[in-house]
Motif scaffolding. Structure first.
Motif, mmCIF file in Angstrom:
data_model
loop_
_atom_site.group_PDB
_atom_site.id
_atom_site.type_symbol
_atom_site.label_atom_id
_atom_site.label_comp_id
_atom_site.label_asym_id
_atom_site.label_seq_id
_atom_site.Cartn_x
_atom_site.Cartn_y
_atom_site.Cartn_z
ATOM 1 N N MET A 1 0.842 -1.206 0.000
ATOM 2 C CA MET A 1 0.000 0.000 0.000
ATOM 3 C C MET A 1 0.873 1.251 0.000
ATOM 4 N N PHE A 2 0.596 2.143 -0.946
ATOM 5 C CA PHE A 2 1.365 3.383 -1.062
ATOM 6 C C PHE A 2 0.526 4.544 -0.532
ATOM 7 N N GLU A 3 1.204 5.531 0.061
ATOM 8 C CA GLU A 3 0.520 6.678 0.654
ATOM 9 C C GLU A 3 1.235 7.977 0.290
ATOM 10 N N LYS A 4 0.445 9.065 0.257
ATOM 11 C CA LYS A 4 1.023 10.400 0.059
ATOM 12 C C LYS A 4 0.205 11.383 0.874
ATOM 13 N N ASP A 5 0.895 12.194 1.677
ATOM 14 C CA ASP A 5 0.228 13.178 2.531
ATOM 15 C C ASP A 5 0.306 14.572 1.917
ATOM 16 N N LEU A 6 -0.825 15.273 1.949
ATOM 17 C CA LEU A 6 -0.883 16.667 1.508
ATOM 18 C C LEU A 6 -1.273 17.477 2.733
ATOM 19 N N GLU A 29 -11.350 9.201 -6.509
ATOM 20 C CA GLU A 29 -11.061 7.827 -6.062
ATOM 21 C C GLU A 29 -11.350 6.819 -7.167
ATOM 22 N N ARG A 30 -12.451 7.020 -7.903
ATOM 23 C CA ARG A 30 -12.785 6.100 -8.997
ATOM 24 C C ARG A 30 -11.794 6.215 -10.142
ATOM 25 N N GLU A 31 -11.438 7.435 -10.507
ATOM 26 C CA GLU A 31 -10.573 7.657 -11.664
ATOM 27 C C GLU A 31 -9.160 7.112 -11.436
ATOM 28 N N PHE A 32 -8.650 7.228 -10.208
ATOM 29 C CA PHE A 32 -7.262 6.836 -9.943
ATOM 30 C C PHE A 32 -7.146 5.581 -9.069
ATOM 31 N N ALA A 33 -8.282 4.960 -8.746
ATOM 32 C CA ALA A 33 -8.286 3.741 -7.927
ATOM 33 C C ALA A 33 -7.520 3.953 -6.618
ATOM 34 N N LYS A 50 1.563 2.942 -7.003
ATOM 35 C CA LYS A 50 2.271 4.171 -6.670
ATOM 36 C C LYS A 50 1.987 5.291 -7.672
ATOM 37 N N THR A 51 1.946 4.955 -8.951
ATOM 38 C CA THR A 51 1.702 5.962 -9.993
ATOM 39 C C THR A 51 0.331 6.602 -9.830
ATOM 40 N N ASN A 52 -0.677 5.776 -9.540
ATOM 41 C CA ASN A 52 -2.028 6.303 -9.352
ATOM 42 C C ASN A 52 -2.115 7.222 -8.134
ATOM 43 N N VAL A 53 -1.419 6.850 -7.067
ATOM 44 C CA VAL A 53 -1.403 7.684 -5.870
ATOM 45 C C VAL A 53 -0.785 9.040 -6.180
ATOM 46 N N GLU A 54 0.328 9.030 -6.906
ATOM 47 C CA GLU A 54 0.996 10.286 -7.248
ATOM 48 C C GLU A 54 0.134 11.148 -8.175
ATOM 49 N N MET A 55 -0.551 10.510 -9.131
ATOM 50 C CA MET A 55 -1.404 11.274 -10.040
ATOM 51 C C MET A 55 -2.593 11.881 -9.299
ATOM 52 N N ALA A 56 -3.188 11.120 -8.386
ATOM 53 C CA ALA A 56 -4.302 11.650 -7.604
ATOM 54 C C ALA A 56 -3.852 12.838 -6.758
ATOM 55 N N ALA A 57 -2.659 12.741 -6.169
ATOM 56 C CA ALA A 57 -2.115 13.837 -5.365
ATOM 57 C C ALA A 57 -1.858 15.064 -6.237
ATOM 58 N N LYS A 58 -1.343 14.854 -7.452
ATOM 59 C CA LYS A 58 -1.102 15.966 -8.374
ATOM 60 C C LYS A 58 -2.415 16.649 -8.753
ATOM 61 N N ALA A 59 -3.455 15.847 -8.970
ATOM 62 C CA ALA A 59 -4.748 16.413 -9.325
ATOM 63 C C ALA A 59 -5.273 17.299 -8.200
ATOM 64 N N ILE A 60 -5.136 16.844 -6.962
ATOM 65 C CA ILE A 60 -5.588 17.633 -5.817
ATOM 66 C C ILE A 60 -4.782 18.926 -5.702
ATOM 67 N N GLU A 61 -3.468 18.827 -5.925
ATOM 68 C CA GLU A 61 -2.613 20.014 -5.855
ATOM 69 C C GLU A 61 -2.988 21.037 -6.922
ATOM 70 N N GLN A 62 -3.360 20.562 -8.120
ATOM 71 C CA GLN A 62 -3.742 21.467 -9.194
ATOM 72 C C GLN A 62 -5.126 22.068 -8.968
ATOM 73 N N LEU A 63 -5.976 21.341 -8.261
ATOM 74 C CA LEU A 63 -7.322 21.839 -7.990
ATOM 75 C C LEU A 63 -7.319 22.982 -6.980
ATOM 76 N N GLN A 64 -6.280 23.059 -6.159
ATOM 77 C CA GLN A 64 -6.248 24.093 -5.124
ATOM 78 C C GLN A 64 -6.199 25.506 -5.710
ATOM 79 N N PRO A 65 -5.244 25.837 -6.597
ATOM 80 C CA PRO A 65 -5.280 27.192 -7.185
ATOM 81 C C PRO A 65 -6.478 27.395 -8.106
ATOM 82 N N LEU A 66 -6.933 26.302 -8.751
ATOM 83 C CA LEU A 66 -8.082 26.416 -9.642
ATOM 84 C C LEU A 66 -9.349 26.744 -8.867
ATOM 85 N N SER A 67 -9.452 26.226 -7.640
ATOM 86 C CA SER A 67 -10.648 26.459 -6.821
ATOM 87 C C SER A 67 -10.797 27.914 -6.427
#
Length: 334
Positions: A1-6, A29-33, A50-67
């Protein structure tokens, strides 16, 4: 199990991120499993890949300035960020975090919502003539009108001229009652709506009365020279080659022209070639003139619109139109 904290995320962003009934995070969660866990002002992303976890984290990081650009993270914005991250193009998203084009009458900022839209705005800033070509819902006309209003408020030009060919979309409307303005109003309603939103009803009516904003059918452009103006030709796919040449040669000193259209929605008789299609073939190498093509990813209307456009594109690709020969329609002699 891979994890990434924001960590140290803004509470307003977290509220927007999770959305109504956690709809946004469930989509991620559905898009990146992965699994997204909220821990106060931080988020933990967990997943088996690991790749999916990193991509999901990147998406969240990009959504912050967009929000910060709107009150909520809507479905269109979420889908767009997800697609950009999956295509490994998340670095391009920084282009749409720039300042607004102008404010609406209610003070709401008008900004590019996709990378394609921002590139279109940049093209308008840098070139004298810009062709904005793409499917419905990409903001071709709305952004062009926003740029025109911005230039008018900044006193870079003294008037806005909006025009459109009076071609019916597959149905005959017959003779319309009233004066010239009443007859052309149905064809120019999208332009009225955009200007009304940006200027307000009273200001728009006042500018129309003073001639600062002029809305006219394309047929009335012949013989004119438009100086110190921002000129927009909408629905240009329904111009004939002669009309397009006539419009482009109206450009005067200190003027800018924007031509918008969708080559998949041509309402001309089948024996006539679209002036927009011909112009894109002839004018592509001229300095000071730019042809910008939107894609389905730039659609900012209801998410179903993007799916409909993709379905039509697939149908056309799988079923290419048959070539037809030109026929003569001479009246048979008795």
């Amino acid at each position: 199990m891979f994890e990434k904290d924001l960590d140290q995320l803004n509470i307003d962003f977290l509220l927007k991120l999770f959305g109504t009934l956690d709809a946004n995070t469930e989509k991620l969660e559905r898009e990146f499993a992965v699994r997204i866990i909220n821990r106060g002002d931080s988020i933990k992303v967990q997943g088996a890949d690991k790749t999916n976890v990193e991509m999901a984290a990147k998406a969240i990081e990009q959504l912050q300035p967009l929000s910060a650009l709107s009150e909520t993270i809507d479905e269109n914005s979420l889908n767009y960020v997800i697609s950009m991250v999956k295509d490994q193009r998340e670095d391009e998203l920084s282009a749409i975090y720039q300042g607004c084009i102008c404010l609406t009458n209610k003070g709401k900022p008008i900004k590019a919502k996709t990378v394609g839209q921002q590139k279109y705005v940049d093209c308008i800033k840098k070139n004298t003539i810009v062709f904005g070509v793409g499917p419905a819902g990409t903001g071709k006309t709305f952004l062009a009108v926003a740029m025109a209003v911005s230039a008018l408020k900044a006193k870079e030009i003294s008037r806005i001229v909006l025009t459109r060919p009076a071609v019916e979309a597959g149905e005959k409307l017959g003779f319309l009652p009233g004066d010239l303005q009443s007859k052309i109003d149905p064809y120019l309603r999208p332009l009225y709506d955009a200007l009304g939103e940006m200027l307000g009803g009273e200001s728009f009516a006042r500018f129309l009365e003073k001639g600062i904003i002029e809305i006219a059918p394309l047929a009335y452009m012949r013989g004119r020279t438009l100086d110190d103006a921002f000129i927009i030709l909408d629905e240009a796919q329904n111009t004939t080659p002669e009309q397009m040449k006539m419009f482009l040669t109206r450009l005067g000193n200190n003027s800018k022209a924007i031509v918008t259209g969708d080559v998949t929605q041509i309402d001309l008789p089948f024996i006539k070639k679209s002036g927009l299609v011909e112009a894109m073939e002839i004018l592509q190498d001229i300095e000071g003139l730019s042809i910008f093509k939107f894609s389905h990813k730039d659609v900012v209307r209801h998410p179903l619109v993007q799916k409909i456009i993709l379905a039509y594109e697939k149908h056309i690709k799988d079923n290419p139109p048959k070539k037809t020969t030109k026929q003569s329609f001479r009246r048979r002699q008795p």
